[in-house]
Design an enzyme around this catalytic site. Structure first.
Site, PDB file in Angstrom:
ATOM      1  N   SER A 114       0.825  -1.212   0.000  1.00 39.13           N
ATOM      2  CA  SER A 114       0.000   0.000   0.000  1.00 39.13           C
ATOM      3  C   SER A 114       0.862   1.267   0.000  1.00 39.13           C
ATOM      4  O   SER A 114       2.028   1.251   0.397  1.00 39.13           O
ATOM      5  CB  SER A 114      -0.913   0.008   1.226  1.00 39.13           C
ATOM      6  OG  SER A 114      -1.676  -1.165   1.271  1.00 39.13           O
TER       7      SER A 114
HETATM    8  N1  SAM Z   1      -0.421  -5.306   4.048  1.00 42.05           N
HETATM    9  C1  SAM Z   1       0.279  -5.569   2.836  1.00 42.05           C
HETATM   10  C2  SAM Z   1       1.670  -4.993   2.816  1.00 42.05           C
HETATM   11  O1  SAM Z   1       2.069  -4.331   3.787  1.00 42.05           O
HETATM   12  O2  SAM Z   1       2.380  -5.242   1.839  1.00 42.05           O
HETATM   13  C3  SAM Z   1      -0.463  -5.131   1.614  1.00 42.05           C
HETATM   14  C4  SAM Z   1      -1.675  -5.953   1.411  1.00 42.05           C
HETATM   15  S1  SAM Z   1      -2.284  -6.097  -0.236  1.00 42.05           S
HETATM   16  C5  SAM Z   1      -2.974  -4.511  -0.507  1.00 42.05           C
HETATM   17  C6  SAM Z   1      -3.660  -7.181   0.135  1.00 42.05           C
HETATM   18  C7  SAM Z   1      -3.253  -8.585   0.475  1.00 42.05           C
HETATM   19  O3  SAM Z   1      -4.409  -9.277   0.957  1.00 42.05           O
HETATM   20  C8  SAM Z   1      -2.759  -9.379  -0.727  1.00 42.05           C
HETATM   21  O4  SAM Z   1      -1.486  -9.891  -0.470  1.00 42.05           O
HETATM   22  C9  SAM Z   1      -3.804 -10.494  -0.875  1.00 42.05           C
HETATM   23  O5  SAM Z   1      -3.268 -11.701  -1.353  1.00 42.05           O
HETATM   24  C10 SAM Z   1      -4.306 -10.624   0.541  1.00 42.05           C
HETATM   25  N2  SAM Z   1      -5.615 -11.258   0.698  1.00 42.05           N
HETATM   26  C11 SAM Z   1      -6.744 -11.087  -0.038  1.00 42.05           C
HETATM   27  N3  SAM Z   1      -7.731 -11.858   0.463  1.00 42.05           N
HETATM   28  C12 SAM Z   1      -7.217 -12.503   1.542  1.00 42.05           C
HETATM   29  C13 SAM Z   1      -7.741 -13.444   2.481  1.00 42.05           C
HETATM   30  N4  SAM Z   1      -9.013 -13.877   2.457  1.00 42.05           N
HETATM   31  N5  SAM Z   1      -6.919 -13.904   3.455  1.00 42.05           N
HETATM   32  C14 SAM Z   1      -5.636 -13.503   3.521  1.00 42.05           C
HETATM   33  N6  SAM Z   1      -5.083 -12.623   2.663  1.00 42.05           N
HETATM   34  C15 SAM Z   1      -5.865 -12.131   1.686  1.00 42.05           C
END
Ligand code: SAM
Length: 219
Positions: free
Chosen positions: A66
């Site tokens: 992000s």
């Molecule tokens: N917090 C992260 C960082 O600091 O890099 C950025 C997160 S990214 C915007 C969103 C993440 O949520 C992705 O890696 C995606 O694979 C994960 N995601 C989506 N649905 C999910 C779920 N049900 N459980 C776990 N992770 C999930």
């Protein structure tokens, strides 16, 4: 010991001054954490030049780290005191978890892509950050076996705040989550008060979808 190029340190300081303080991030513990954690360590080397720029960046598996301002804003909204056990959903690169780890007792973070979880684990180990546990699975269900949490941060966009997660908030606990369709969402903060869950809608954001049982269904 992680050694870094002084240019990254200077770029990070500028990021804090120009992107965070300028836009109203005031919590000094959050600002210190953002000054300390080397964002470039969490992104692929081909994007290192952009590591402290004002936007999200690709991290593989069609996911993103992000924008720094959004990381700081969501962290500030959690009002961490240092004693909480925190749950993050969507580990991605591990950067947000590293920031939370500076401000809380322990962070559990969950990611659905094993490759991203593995990479985040390596970076946190390299940085000597020990109070983060990375899990692989569907974070939309939370982690009931480790609940209750003092704070929950969801870093992917959900159709609505999952009740399964709200039930895992401790008394007084805060949850910050982007809610809305794929095109754009609103950041919501939920607080577990003696009268029930109180919700505030705060600001427009754009996140990748939360996919899973209490998120969006996979296409
Ligand atoms: N917090 C992260 C960082 O600091 O890099 C950025 C997160 S990214 C915007 C969103 C993440 O949520 C992705 O890696 C995606 O694979 C994960 N995601 C989506 N649905 C999910 C779920 N049900 N459980 C776990 N992770 C999930």
């Amino acid at each position: 010991m992680f050694e870094e190029n002084p240019q990254f340190v200077a770029a990070r300081q500028r990021m804090v001054d120009e992107q965070l303080i300028e836009r109203g991030i005031r919590d000094s513990r959050v600002l210190d954490a953002m000054r300390r954690i080397p964002r470039h360590a969490f992104i692929p080397p081909e994007y290192h030049d952009l590591a402290y720029a004002d936007g999200p960046l690709p991290i593989g598996n069609e996911q993103t780290i992000s924008q720094p301002y959004i990381v700081a804003l969501m962290t500030q909204l959690l009002k961490l005191t240092g004693d909480e056990v925190v749950l993050e959903i969507g580990t991605g690169s591990g950067y947000q978890a590293a920031v939370l780890a500076q401000l809380a007792r322990h962070v559990h973070t969950i990611e659905r892509f094993p490759e991203l979880a593995e990479n985040a684990k390596k970076v946190l180990e390299m940085l000597g950050i020990k109070n983060v546990t990375i899990h692989v699975g569907d974070g939309s269900r939370g982690l009931p076996q480790f609940a209750p949490f003092g704070a929950i941060l969801v870093t992917a966009a959900a159709p609505r705040a999952p009740v399964a997660l709200l039930r895992q908030l401790d008394a007084g606990g805060r949850m910050v989550i982007p809610v809305g369709p794929r095109g754009g969402q609103v950041l919501e903060r939920w607080v577990h008060t003696p009268e029930g869950w109180k919700q505030e809608s705060l600001t427009p954001v754009a996140f990748v979808p939360l996919l899973g049982e209490y998120g969006w269904k996979e296409e």
